[in-house]
Design a protein around this motif. Structure first.
Motif, short mmCIF file in Angstrom:
data_model
loop_
_atom_site.label_atom_id
_atom_site.label_comp_id
_atom_site.label_asym_id
_atom_site.label_seq_id
_atom_site.Cartn_x
_atom_site.Cartn_y
_atom_site.Cartn_z
N ARG A 128 1.18 -1.68 -0.37
CA ARG A 128 -0.34 -0.03 0.17
C ARG A 128 1.07 1.23 0.08
N SER A 129 0.42 2.32 -1.05
CA SER A 129 1.02 3.56 -0.92
C SER A 129 -0.12 4.83 -0.84
N GLU A 130 0.53 5.55 -0.14
CA GLU A 130 -0.01 6.62 0.54
C GLU A 130 0.27 7.42 -1.00
N ASP A 131 -0.45 9.32 -1.42
CA ASP A 131 -0.57 9.63 -2.07
C ASP A 131 1.45 9.93 -2.19
N VAL A 132 1.81 10.01 -3.60
CA VAL A 132 3.99 10.43 -4.03
C VAL A 132 3.28 12.21 -3.45
N GLN A 133 4.15 12.27 -2.19
CA GLN A 133 3.86 14.52 -1.90
C GLN A 133 5.49 14.58 -2.74
N ALA A 134 5.26 16.11 -3.41
CA ALA A 134 6.33 16.68 -3.53
C ALA A 134 7.41 17.89 -2.32
N VAL A 135 8.71 17.59 -2.00
CA VAL A 135 9.10 18.27 -1.28
C VAL A 135 9.76 19.46 -1.60
N PRO A 136 9.95 19.90 -2.01
CA PRO A 136 10.42 21.28 -2.54
C PRO A 136 11.69 21.57 -2.73
N GLY A 137 12.23 21.15 -3.88
CA GLY A 137 13.76 21.58 -3.68
C GLY A 137 14.48 20.54 -3.52
N VAL A 138 13.76 19.14 -2.95
CA VAL A 138 14.58 17.70 -1.96
C VAL A 138 14.30 16.82 -3.59
N GLY A 139 12.95 16.22 -3.81
CA GLY A 139 12.55 15.79 -4.65
C GLY A 139 10.48 15.11 -4.66
N ARG A 140 10.75 13.71 -4.50
CA ARG A 140 9.03 13.61 -3.72
C ARG A 140 9.54 11.91 -3.16
N ILE A 141 8.32 12.28 -2.64
CA ILE A 141 8.15 10.48 -1.12
C ILE A 141 6.77 10.56 -1.32
N ALA A 142 7.06 8.78 -1.36
CA ALA A 142 5.45 8.13 -0.26
C ALA A 142 5.66 7.08 0.71
N HIS A 143 4.51 7.75 1.80
CA HIS A 143 5.23 6.31 2.73
C HIS A 143 4.32 5.18 2.25
N CYS A 144 4.31 4.65 2.98
CA CYS A 144 4.26 2.73 2.10
C CYS A 144 4.19 1.57 2.71
N HIS A 145 3.50 0.96 2.87
CA HIS A 145 3.48 -0.22 3.62
C HIS A 145 3.57 -1.31 2.93
N ASP A 146 4.30 -2.56 3.57
CA ASP A 146 4.65 -3.48 2.76
C ASP A 146 4.06 -4.49 2.07
N ASP A 147 4.20 -6.05 1.32
CA ASP A 147 2.31 -7.23 1.83
C ASP A 147 2.75 -7.34 3.10
N GLN A 148 2.94 -7.23 4.37
CA GLN A 148 2.53 -8.00 4.85
C GLN A 148 3.01 -6.85 6.35
N GLY A 149 2.78 -5.42 5.79
CA GLY A 149 1.88 -4.15 7.14
C GLY A 149 3.67 -3.96 7.29
N THR A 150 4.81 -3.97 6.75
CA THR A 150 5.87 -2.61 7.34
C THR A 150 6.03 -1.30 6.47
N PRO A 151 6.06 -0.50 7.49
CA PRO A 151 5.81 0.18 6.73
C PRO A 151 7.58 1.22 6.13
N PHE A 152 7.53 1.85 5.30
CA PHE A 152 8.93 2.14 4.76
C PHE A 152 7.79 3.44 3.69
N SER A 153 9.44 4.25 3.34
CA SER A 153 9.06 5.27 2.62
C SER A 153 9.86 4.60 1.44
N LEU A 154 9.51 5.57 -0.18
CA LEU A 154 10.26 5.82 -1.05
C LEU A 154 10.44 7.56 -1.62
#
Length: 113
Positions: free
Chosen positions: A80-106
């Motif tokens: 699962r992933s939340e919407d992609v968010q822009a971080v001005p001057g830095v890049g873009r991120i997305a907060h996610c969970h793998d198929d077992q519910g473990t959180p991480f971000s891209l």
């Protein structure tokens, strides 16, 4: 490099106490980035930030060259992933969970970063 840990965020109920703790433990120094967000200046690439609901454990950001493609593939694999968010001057991120519910971000760096 895709899949490499590019950033780490450590949530804390009291960021001043957390900065003192990690400073004492690892000799980390921090610089305020804005508000109560403190970038680690002498240590890993990351920050100490206020904890909030659902964000009470360290968060790792895995690098990607194409965040939309990574989010699409993640969903195909059952994550699962939340919407992609822009971080001005830095890049873009997305907060996610793998198929077992473990959180991480891209994290996709801004062009030229």
């Amino acid at each position: 490099m895709p899949g490499q840990i590019d950033w780490l965020e450590i949530p804390a109920a009291d960021t001043a106490k957390a900065r003192a703790f990690y400073g004492g433990l690892f000799a980390w120094r921090t610089d305020e980035f804005g508000g109560d967000y403190h970038v680690i200046a002498h240590g890993p690439a990351g920050a100490i930030t206020p904890a909030e609901a659902g964000f009470t454990h360290p968060r790792v950001y895995f690098g990607t060259d194409d965040i939309e493609a990574s989010v699409e593939r993640l969903r195909e694999l059952g994550g699962r992933s939340e919407d992609v968010q822009a971080v001005p001057g830095v890049g873009r991120i997305a907060h996610c969970h793998d198929d077992q519910g473990t959180p991480f971000s891209l994290f996709e760096p801004a062009p030229g970063s």
